[in-house]
Design a protein around this motif. Sequence first.
Motif, PDB file in Angstrom:
ATOM      1  N   UNK A 228       0.851  -1.201   0.000  1.00 20.79           N
ATOM      2  CA  UNK A 228       0.000   0.000   0.000  1.00 20.79           C
ATOM      3  C   UNK A 228       0.877   1.238   0.000  1.00 20.79           C
ATOM      4  N   UNK A 229       0.428   2.278  -0.708  1.00 19.41           N
ATOM      5  CA  UNK A 229       1.123   3.561  -0.634  1.00 19.41           C
ATOM      6  C   UNK A 229       0.567   4.302   0.560  1.00 19.41           C
ATOM      7  N   UNK A 230       1.342   4.473   1.622  1.00 16.44           N
ATOM      8  CA  UNK A 230       0.829   5.210   2.776  1.00 16.44           C
ATOM      9  C   UNK A 230       1.971   5.722   3.636  1.00 16.44           C
ATOM     10  N   UNK A 231       1.628   6.556   4.590  1.00 17.89           N
ATOM     11  CA  UNK A 231       2.596   7.058   5.559  1.00 17.89           C
ATOM     12  C   UNK A 231       2.540   6.168   6.803  1.00 17.89           C
ATOM     13  N   UNK A 232       3.619   6.200   7.560  1.00 19.25           N
ATOM     14  CA  UNK A 232       3.666   5.445   8.822  1.00 19.25           C
ATOM     15  C   UNK A 232       3.991   6.436   9.932  1.00 19.25           C
ATOM     16  N   UNK A 233       3.131   6.496  10.935  1.00 19.52           N
ATOM     17  CA  UNK A 233       3.385   7.364  12.087  1.00 19.52           C
ATOM     18  C   UNK A 233       3.908   6.545  13.250  1.00 19.52           C
ATOM     19  N   UNK A 234       5.016   7.015  13.824  1.00 22.13           N
ATOM     20  CA  UNK A 234       5.691   6.263  14.896  1.00 22.13           C
ATOM     21  C   UNK A 234       5.730   7.116  16.154  1.00 22.13           C
TER      22      UNK A 234
ATOM     23  N   UNK B 183       6.724   2.522  18.685  1.00 20.76           N
ATOM     24  CA  UNK B 183       5.778   1.637  18.006  1.00 20.76           C
ATOM     25  C   UNK B 183       5.056   2.362  16.873  1.00 20.76           C
ATOM     26  N   UNK B 184       4.491   1.576  15.991  1.00 20.51           N
ATOM     27  CA  UNK B 184       3.722   2.139  14.876  1.00 20.51           C
ATOM     28  C   UNK B 184       2.343   2.512  15.427  1.00 20.51           C
ATOM     29  N   UNK B 185       1.992   3.793  15.248  1.00 21.50           N
ATOM     30  CA  UNK B 185       0.715   4.268  15.800  1.00 21.50           C
ATOM     31  C   UNK B 185      -0.328   4.491  14.719  1.00 21.50           C
ATOM     32  N   UNK B 186       0.126   4.737  13.478  1.00 20.48           N
ATOM     33  CA  UNK B 186      -0.858   5.015  12.426  1.00 20.48           C
ATOM     34  C   UNK B 186      -0.291   4.668  11.060  1.00 20.48           C
ATOM     35  N   UNK B 187      -1.186   4.173  10.223  1.00 19.84           N
ATOM     36  CA  UNK B 187      -0.877   3.973   8.801  1.00 19.84           C
ATOM     37  C   UNK B 187      -1.951   4.762   8.069  1.00 19.84           C
ATOM     38  N   UNK B 188      -1.577   5.643   7.177  1.00 15.96           N
ATOM     39  CA  UNK B 188      -2.624   6.422   6.503  1.00 15.96           C
ATOM     40  C   UNK B 188      -2.029   7.416   5.532  1.00 15.96           C
ATOM     41  N   UNK B 189      -2.927   8.095   4.843  1.00 13.71           N
ATOM     42  CA  UNK B 189      -2.476   9.099   3.875  1.00 13.71           C
ATOM     43  C   UNK B 189      -2.361  10.452   4.556  1.00 13.71           C
ATOM     44  N   UNK B 190      -1.372  11.209   4.147  1.00  7.22           N
ATOM     45  CA  UNK B 190      -1.174  12.589   4.627  1.00  7.22           C
ATOM     46  C   UNK B 190      -1.240  12.695   6.156  1.00  7.22           C
ATOM     47  N   UNK B 191      -0.451  11.887   6.832  1.00  8.21           N
ATOM     48  CA  UNK B 191      -0.387  11.994   8.302  1.00  8.21           C
ATOM     49  C   UNK B 191       0.241  13.331   8.673  1.00  8.21           C
ATOM     50  N   UNK B 192      -0.121  13.886   9.839  1.00 11.42           N
ATOM     51  CA  UNK B 192       0.500  15.160  10.246  1.00 11.42           C
ATOM     52  C   UNK B 192       2.011  14.992  10.435  1.00 11.42           C
ATOM     53  N   UNK B 193       2.714  16.102  10.332  1.00 11.52           N
ATOM     54  CA  UNK B 193       4.177  16.054  10.433  1.00 11.52           C
ATOM     55  C   UNK B 193       4.607  15.480  11.779  1.00 11.52           C
ATOM     56  N   UNK B 194       5.677  14.724  11.759  1.00 14.34           N
ATOM     57  CA  UNK B 194       6.260  14.239  13.000  1.00 14.34           C
ATOM     58  C   UNK B 194       7.403  15.147  13.425  1.00 14.34           C
ATOM     59  N   UNK B 195       8.017  14.832  14.570  1.00 15.10           N
ATOM     60  CA  UNK B 195       9.209  15.614  14.943  1.00 15.10           C
ATOM     61  C   UNK B 195      10.274  15.451  13.872  1.00 15.10           C
ATOM     62  N   UNK B 196      10.253  14.265  13.246  1.00 12.19           N
ATOM     63  CA  UNK B 196      11.117  14.081  12.099  1.00 12.19           C
ATOM     64  C   UNK B 196      10.313  13.378  11.007  1.00 12.19           C
ATOM     65  N   UNK B 197      10.475  13.786   9.769  1.00  2.36           N
ATOM     66  CA  UNK B 197       9.843  13.109   8.635  1.00  2.36           C
ATOM     67  C   UNK B 197      10.925  12.502   7.767  1.00  2.36           C
ATOM     68  N   UNK B 198      10.677  11.291   7.315  1.00  2.00           N
ATOM     69  CA  UNK B 198      11.588  10.681   6.340  1.00  2.00           C
ATOM     70  C   UNK B 198      10.815  10.551   5.031  1.00  2.00           C
TER      71      UNK B 198
ATOM     72  N   UNK C 221      -0.351  -1.309  13.038  1.00  2.00           N
ATOM     73  CA  UNK C 221      -0.531  -0.460  14.217  1.00  2.00           C
ATOM     74  C   UNK C 221      -0.326  -1.330  15.462  1.00  2.00           C
ATOM     75  N   UNK C 222       0.533  -0.856  16.354  1.00  6.88           N
ATOM     76  CA  UNK C 222       0.834  -1.606  17.577  1.00  6.88           C
ATOM     77  C   UNK C 222       2.144  -2.375  17.504  1.00  6.88           C
ATOM     78  N   UNK C 223       2.630  -2.617  16.291  1.00  4.52           N
ATOM     79  CA  UNK C 223       3.901  -3.351  16.169  1.00  4.52           C
ATOM     80  C   UNK C 223       5.065  -2.419  16.479  1.00  4.52           C
ATOM     81  N   UNK C 224       6.198  -3.004  16.875  1.00  4.47           N
ATOM     82  CA  UNK C 224       7.412  -2.203  17.024  1.00  4.47           C
ATOM     83  C   UNK C 224       7.762  -1.576  15.673  1.00  4.47           C
TER      84      UNK C 224
END
Length: 488
Positions: free
Chosen positions: A20-26, A30-45, A392-395
């Motif tokens: 899937x094409x999506x963003x991963x929020x950590x 742990x992984x907290x979210x998988x989705x499109x256009x997630x809000x910016x993190x403290x760091x984005x890759x 979501x929930x995985x390391x």
Amino acid sequence: MADFDLVIRNGTVVTAADTARCDIGVKDGTIRALGERLPAGQRDIEAAGKLVLPGGVDSHCHIEQKSSSGILCADDFYSATVSAAFGGTTTVIPFAAQHRGQSLRQVVRDYHAAAEPKAVIDYAFHLIISDPTQQVLGQELPALIRDGYTSFKVYMTYDLLKLDDHQMLDILALARREGAFVMVHAENHDMIRWLAARLLEHGHGAPRYHAVSHASLAEGEATGRAISLAALVDVPILIVHVSAPEAIDAIRAAQTRGLKIFGETCPQYLFLTAADIDRPGVEGAKFCCSPPPRDEAAQEAVWRGLVNGTFQVFSSDHAPYRFDASGKLPRGDKTSFKEMANGVPGIELRLPLLFSEGVGKGRLDLQQFVALTATNHAKLYGLHPRKGTIAVGADADIAIWDPERRVRVTSAALHDSVGYTPYEGREITGWPVTVLSRGRIVVEDGTLHAARGSGAFLRCASPPAARPLGRPAAEIARLAAFGDAAIF
Ligand code: URP
Ligand code: ZN
Ligand code: ZN
């Protein structure tokens, strides 16, 4: 304040089930979210054009282990885990290896003392059982299983490790009772011993005779016997490091009969052959492992086994020994094949080799690649869903791959302490460029960012794969009918 510590953006996320094409929020590792256009993190890759895969799980590697003949592996828990991380692996399951006369509990303490200050990625331990005394079977093993050491390896060959069939049955019955998982090194000891003695009698000590003595038939016979022993007491097993077509056929036939028999193979059986061992002088020692690489027909059989699901796991069996008197060559160029430490390095190249030759050449799809290198390992050894997947929930153990990156393998560019690689000069396409362990960047753009000792010990749950089918062999079932079922 950003919601996420880290967001991996616009990548192609691959699991054993989907792409899937999506963003991963950590957050907090742990992984907290998988989705499109997630809000910016403290760091984005930014991962556009890259594949975002679960970090590899290498469930068969030897680290800081002393062989039964007393030879120490070249890699300690630092160099081995650094090397693993550079190759996209984020969890290792090496062995806490018991030698005869040793308390298993003390062995486990010793391996923890070695790993804790050095590992840069997470680790669990399998146990190697070479001395199944009453104390080990009755007390130490059941307690260790409860403490999170839920898998153990047993050997059908090697003078100082080998268990006889009676001892194997004791271990298998215990695994059934306690919910543990048994890995079997299946080679017929007496066939190998007999062939080796004949070869040495005739002055054939060169490395190539290692492959002759570890005959395909010896692997096939022991694999069939291990399967029969497991079927007798109705317990699942994994046959490790499979190379012989006879063994692959035996595993597949057992699976077809509905038995829970699992299979593992390794890079050396896809990318090396016996011709590599047949190099001038003792050079071939760099390619000696047990079972040995075989011919091209065997390589094809191993590929088929990966493609058709006979094998569930692809591990390195990283068994690193230096090419000098401390490792492969205790008697220099006079060393016979019987005196060489068995094993080849491969912890860093396991994933890149399979990606390049398997996915790149169209033999495996990305789902199979992830299953074979990460997800199935975590499932088989009771680490899933924390490890081996992106959910979501995985390391947040993640390897970001550049599928186009071309690399020419040189030992100098690898991070182990072995000093050579059997894959020197190979061209690989596809390489992990950024590797995360619990959300921490461990490797980025060829640089290590993890501190010694930052890896954590993982307790393994009793693996669902280890659950018996509940239908012991017919003879046992007949005994049970007479009310005498508690024999194991
Ligand atoms: O040759 C090998 N594979 N050496 C490592 C020990 C083992 O049997 O896995
Ligand atoms: Zn083995
Ligand atoms: Zn091994």
